[in-house]
Design an enzyme around this catalytic site. Structure first.
Site, PDB file in Angstrom:
ATOM      1  CB  THR A 108      32.258  68.907   6.792  1.00 52.53           C
ATOM      2  OG1 THR A 108      31.753  69.421   8.040  1.00 52.53           O
ATOM      3  CG2 THR A 108      31.109  68.537   5.892  1.00 52.53           C
ATOM      4  CG  ASP A 200      35.492  62.528  21.732  1.00 52.54           C
ATOM      5  OD1 ASP A 200      34.972  62.687  20.621  1.00 52.54           O
ATOM      6  OD2 ASP A 200      35.256  63.292  22.712  1.00 52.54           O
TER       7      ASP A 200
HETATM    8  C1  PRP Z   1      36.729  68.465  20.160  1.00 55.79           C
HETATM    9  C2  PRP Z   1      37.699  69.280  20.987  1.00 55.79           C
HETATM   10  C3  PRP Z   1      37.777  70.570  20.222  1.00 55.79           C
HETATM   11  C4  PRP Z   1      37.634  70.108  18.802  1.00 55.79           C
HETATM   12  C5  PRP Z   1      38.988  70.126  18.164  1.00 55.79           C
HETATM   13  O1  PRP Z   1      35.438  68.826  20.403  1.00 55.79           O
HETATM   14  O2  PRP Z   1      37.315  69.430  22.317  1.00 55.79           O
HETATM   15  O3  PRP Z   1      36.743  71.482  20.553  1.00 55.79           O
HETATM   16  O4  PRP Z   1      37.139  68.773  18.832  1.00 55.79           O
HETATM   17  O5  PRP Z   1      38.900  69.817  16.830  1.00 55.79           O
HETATM   18  P1  PRP Z   1      39.238  70.857  15.661  1.00 55.79           P
HETATM   19  O6  PRP Z   1      40.546  71.498  16.051  1.00 55.79           O
HETATM   20  O7  PRP Z   1      39.364  69.962  14.459  1.00 55.79           O
HETATM   21  O8  PRP Z   1      38.128  71.835  15.539  1.00 55.79           O
HETATM   22  P2  PRP Z   1      34.192  68.088  19.693  1.00 55.79           P
HETATM   23  O9  PRP Z   1      33.825  68.794  18.433  1.00 55.79           O
HETATM   24  O10 PRP Z   1      34.479  66.621  19.601  1.00 55.79           O
HETATM   25  O11 PRP Z   1      33.009  68.377  20.694  1.00 55.79           O
HETATM   26  P3  PRP Z   1      32.812  67.917  22.223  1.00 55.79           P
HETATM   27  O12 PRP Z   1      33.834  68.658  23.066  1.00 55.79           O
HETATM   28  O13 PRP Z   1      31.437  68.355  22.508  1.00 55.79           O
HETATM   29  O14 PRP Z   1      33.007  66.420  22.316  1.00 55.79           O
HETATM   30  N1  URA Z   2      38.796  66.126  19.408  1.00 61.61           N
HETATM   31  C1  URA Z   2      39.156  65.202  20.339  1.00 61.61           C
HETATM   32  O1  URA Z   2      38.520  65.090  21.393  1.00 61.61           O
HETATM   33  N2  URA Z   2      40.192  64.405  20.063  1.00 61.61           N
HETATM   34  C2  URA Z   2      40.924  64.497  18.948  1.00 61.61           C
HETATM   35  O2  URA Z   2      41.896  63.740  18.784  1.00 61.61           O
HETATM   36  C3  URA Z   2      40.536  65.461  17.994  1.00 61.61           C
HETATM   37  C4  URA Z   2      39.479  66.269  18.258  1.00 61.61           C
END
Ligand code: PRP
Ligand code: URA
Length: 209
Positions: A108, A200
């Site tokens: 989602t 990521d």
């Molecule tokens: C990533 C990133 C942000 C988020 C951004 O974290 O570090 O927190 O996605 O996406 P959004 O603007 O669509 O919310 P992620 O949820 O991948 O978690 P992680 O840092 O634990 O890998």
């Molecule tokens: N979170 C990440 O780490 N990379 C992206 O491009 C989007 C969300």
């Protein structure tokens, strides 16, 4: 959009080109995130409040200006925001650190808060909320709401790479919060990843993939 600052600095551009490169390894990636954060912190604190202090040089007494101790707190959004903490600490070594845990549901793309621990007295500090990636904006919007719910009044949000949709979402939901980014990318792909982006950020910082 009011309150959005996009840094257009040649050194940041240089470092971001290295950050994006899929051949950049974990150690260099981590160092680049920290270095970019240091530059962003200086730039975003141009409005910092200073207090007068008397200093004695080897020649005479003079009134100088300093940032009050303990006036800044850092809150990384877990996990990837952790990579920016050292960069802010280079500029504000005594800043206390809170943590907000958020992950995006992979289908989602909705953010889920799983952790929140903030330092005492954070409501009277300038809070740097940090996360390298601003994609849909869901995580940042929810983290800002969580900080406000706990009394934070002066918040700055710093992200290294943003997608237009995420930037608009944050600016609309939190018009009072200045947002500092290093680069505005093109769009999101069908999985919510920023293009061209860097992949990521959490996985690249911590070597989990
Ligand atoms: C990533 C990133 C942000 C988020 C951004 O974290 O570090 O927190 O996605 O996406 P959004 O603007 O669509 O919310 P992620 O949820 O991948 O978690 P992680 O840092 O634990 O890998
Ligand atoms: N979170 C990440 O780490 N990379 C992206 O491009 C989007 C969300």
């Amino acid at each position: 959009m009011n309150n959005v600052y996009i840094f257009d600095h040649p050194l940041i551009k240089h470092k971001i080109s290295l950050l994006r490169d899929k051949n950049t390894g974990m150690k260099e990636f981590r160092e680049l995130i920290e270095e970019i954060t240091v530059i962003m912190t200086y730039e975003s604190m141009k409005d910092v409040e200073l207090v007068p202090v008397e200093v004695e040089t080897p020649l005479e007494k003079t009134v100088q200006y300093r940032v009050p101790e303990e006036s800044v707190a850092i809150v990384p959004i877990l996990r990837a925001g952790l990579g920016m903490v050292n960069g802010v600490h280079k500029v504000f070594p005594t800043a206390r650190v809170g943590h907000i845990g958020m992950y995006r549901d992979e289908t989602t793309l909705e953010p889920k808060e799983y952790y929140c621990k903030l330092p005492e007295g954070i409501e009277n500090k300038t809070v740097f909320l940090v996360d390298p990636m601003l994609a849909t904006g869901g995580s940042a919007c929810d983290a800002l709401a969580a900080l406000k719910k706990r009394g934070c009044k002066k918040i700055k949000f710093m992200a290294i790479i943003a997608a237009p949709v995420g930037l608009e979402a944050v600016a609309k939901a939190h018009p009072d919060v200045p947002v500092y980014i290093s680069t505005l990318d093109r769009c999101l792909n069908e999985n919510g990843y920023i293009l061209p982006g860097l992949g990521d950020a959490g996985d690249r910082l911590f070597g989990t993939k």
